[in-house]
Design a protein around this motif. Structure first.
Motif, PDB file in Angstrom:
ATOM      1  N   PRO A 234      -3.085  14.477 -11.672  1.00 29.28           N
ATOM      2  CA  PRO A 234      -3.451  14.295 -13.143  1.00 29.28           C
ATOM      3  C   PRO A 234      -2.200  14.270 -13.813  1.00 29.28           C
ATOM      4  N   TRP A 235      -0.954  14.809 -13.341  1.00 30.77           N
ATOM      5  CA  TRP A 235       0.034  14.633 -14.671  1.00 30.77           C
ATOM      6  C   TRP A 235       0.919  13.564 -14.576  1.00 30.77           C
ATOM      7  N   ARG A 236       0.478  12.399 -13.620  1.00 28.92           N
ATOM      8  CA  ARG A 236       1.091  11.375 -13.544  1.00 28.92           C
ATOM      9  C   ARG A 236       0.309  10.187 -14.191  1.00 28.92           C
ATOM     10  N   THR A 237       0.965   9.062 -14.757  1.00 27.21           N
ATOM     11  CA  THR A 237       0.294   7.917 -15.201  1.00 27.21           C
ATOM     12  C   THR A 237      -0.320   7.156 -14.061  1.00 27.21           C
ATOM     13  N   VAL A 238      -1.342   6.334 -14.200  1.00 29.20           N
ATOM     14  CA  VAL A 238      -1.702   5.333 -13.311  1.00 29.20           C
ATOM     15  C   VAL A 238      -0.698   4.656 -12.531  1.00 29.20           C
ATOM     16  N   GLN A 239       0.243   4.076 -13.387  1.00 31.28           N
ATOM     17  CA  GLN A 239       1.434   3.323 -12.765  1.00 31.28           C
ATOM     18  C   GLN A 239       2.333   4.363 -11.791  1.00 31.28           C
ATOM     19  N   GLY A 240       2.517   5.643 -12.408  1.00 32.66           N
ATOM     20  CA  GLY A 240       3.156   6.536 -11.786  1.00 32.66           C
ATOM     21  C   GLY A 240       2.750   7.014 -10.528  1.00 32.66           C
TER      22      GLY A 240
ATOM     23  N   ALA B  26       6.277   5.820   0.906  1.00 31.52           N
ATOM     24  CA  ALA B  26       6.021   4.817   2.005  1.00 31.52           C
ATOM     25  C   ALA B  26       7.450   4.304   1.973  1.00 31.52           C
ATOM     26  N   GLY B  27       8.453   4.383   1.430  1.00 33.59           N
ATOM     27  CA  GLY B  27       9.924   4.105   1.849  1.00 33.59           C
ATOM     28  C   GLY B  27      10.497   2.888   0.903  1.00 33.59           C
ATOM     29  N   ARG B  28       9.685   2.747  -0.112  1.00 33.24           N
ATOM     30  CA  ARG B  28      10.193   1.732  -1.113  1.00 33.24           C
ATOM     31  C   ARG B  28      11.212   2.212  -1.960  1.00 33.24           C
ATOM     32  N   GLU B  29      11.968   1.388  -2.404  1.00 32.07           N
ATOM     33  CA  GLU B  29      13.239   1.835  -3.413  1.00 32.07           C
ATOM     34  C   GLU B  29      12.519   1.943  -4.837  1.00 32.07           C
ATOM     35  N   LYS B  30      13.275   2.733  -5.590  1.00 33.97           N
ATOM     36  CA  LYS B  30      12.646   2.976  -7.006  1.00 33.97           C
ATOM     37  C   LYS B  30      12.472   1.846  -7.782  1.00 33.97           C
ATOM     38  N   ALA B  31      13.115   0.789  -7.829  1.00 29.86           N
ATOM     39  CA  ALA B  31      13.103  -0.263  -8.591  1.00 29.86           C
ATOM     40  C   ALA B  31      12.093  -1.279  -8.084  1.00 29.86           C
ATOM     41  N   GLU B  32      11.926  -1.355  -6.771  1.00 32.84           N
ATOM     42  CA  GLU B  32      10.937  -2.276  -5.963  1.00 32.84           C
ATOM     43  C   GLU B  32       9.536  -1.486  -5.896  1.00 32.84           C
TER      44      GLU B  32
ATOM     45  N   ARG C 298       8.453   0.517  -8.811  1.00 34.32           N
ATOM     46  CA  ARG C 298       8.070  -0.093  -9.935  1.00 34.32           C
ATOM     47  C   ARG C 298       7.522  -1.392 -10.160  1.00 34.32           C
ATOM     48  N   ARG C 299       8.240  -2.233  -9.588  1.00 36.18           N
ATOM     49  CA  ARG C 299       7.940  -4.027  -9.527  1.00 36.18           C
ATOM     50  C   ARG C 299       6.603  -4.162  -8.980  1.00 36.18           C
TER      51      ARG C 299
ATOM     52  N   GLY D 248       1.311  -5.463  -9.110  1.00 37.09           N
ATOM     53  CA  GLY D 248      -0.452  -5.272  -8.678  1.00 37.09           C
ATOM     54  C   GLY D 248      -1.297  -4.807  -9.690  1.00 37.09           C
ATOM     55  N   LEU D 249      -0.979  -4.069 -10.557  1.00 37.86           N
ATOM     56  CA  LEU D 249      -1.893  -3.764 -11.836  1.00 37.86           C
ATOM     57  C   LEU D 249      -2.253  -5.053 -12.520  1.00 37.86           C
TER      58      LEU D 249
END
Length: 252
Positions: free
Chosen positions: A89-95, A104-110, A112-113, A118-119
């Motif tokens: 609940p304290w994170r946004t949908v994208q967050g 799952a092992g993705r880098e931060k920038a990846e 986010r992208r 996806g959205l």
């Protein structure tokens, strides 16, 4: 090629009256790009089976392989969508989506992208900065499904994801899920109590017995894809629904 192979899977739990065997030797296979549904009486061990596949529990006996590798002893080999959306609940949908991708092992920038793409792909970009509490139950489940869909694992485990929704929203979500799955064709193991839902969505349906559970019926769903609500009115749909209902009643 099989994405999931289970052989002789057994699981028991210690209770007040002693040890209770929930799974009594389950054998099943999910092929690449196949949508398989699990039906069974309440308490037949459907959710326990998903916990074992997801590595949240360890089996007492048997073998479990995902994409050819032994699984069941560590979390993370499959993307999991629970009965409730389970969004933080304290994170946004994208967050929420980015966090799942980071785990799952993705880098931060990846991460986010991928979350942004996806959205946009699902037409949900206007909810990216929203918090879960302002979303309807159906919208939360859409976000939860997107989170699972973007995960890199070859298998998706869907545990009655539409069970808490009203009938109209549930039908809308079934069609929405089908349209997305047709584009992606990920391997899916889907737990449901609804015979109609299983017939609408699945390539194959497996029926679990009462505990200690085994697979007692397997049905290859004969309807071509893509599918729509018109399927409900077809005589063959009604016949298969009656057959599966009889199989479930015999297990009570």
């Amino acid at each position: 090629m099989s994405v999931l192979e289970i052989t002789g899977l057994r699981k028991s739990f210690l209770q007040d009256a002693g040890r209770t065997e929930v799974l009594g030797g389950v054998d099943l296979v999910v092929g690449e790009g196949e949508f398989v549904s699990l039906l069974g009486p309440s308490g037949s061990g459907k959710s326990t089976l998903l916990s074992l596949i997801g590595g949240l529990e360890g089996p007492d006996a048997g073998e479990l392989r995902i994409a050819g590798e032994l699984a069941g002893s560590r979390p993370g080999p499959a993307a999991y969508m629970p009965q409730q959306a389970a969004l933080l609940p304290w994170r946004t949908v994208q967050g929420n989506i980015e966090l799942a991708l980071r785990i799952a092992g993705r880098e931060k920038a990846e991460a986010r992208r991928l979350a942004e793409e996806g959205l946009q792909r699902l037409g949900l970009e206007r909810y990216a900065r929203a918090y879960p509490h302002v979303l309807s139950g159906g919208m939360q489940q859409r976000i939860s499904f997107l989170r699972a869909l973007l995960s890199p694992q070859p298998l998706m485990l869907l545990d009655e994801p539409f069970g808490a929704l009203d009938a109209l929203t549930r039908q809308e979500m079934q069609q929405w899920l089908l349209s997305l799955w047709e584009q992606d064709r990920r391997s899916v193991l889907f737990v449901t109590h609804s015979i109609e839902e299983a017939l609408m969505l699945s390539d194959r349906i497996l029926v679990l017995s009462t505990p200690p559970a085994t697979i007692v019926r397997e049905l290859q769903v004969p309807f071509p894809r893509p599918r729509s609500e018109k399927l409900w009115s077809e005589p063959r749909f009604g016949e298969l629904k009656a057959e599966l209902y009889a199989a479930l009643r015999s297990e009570h």
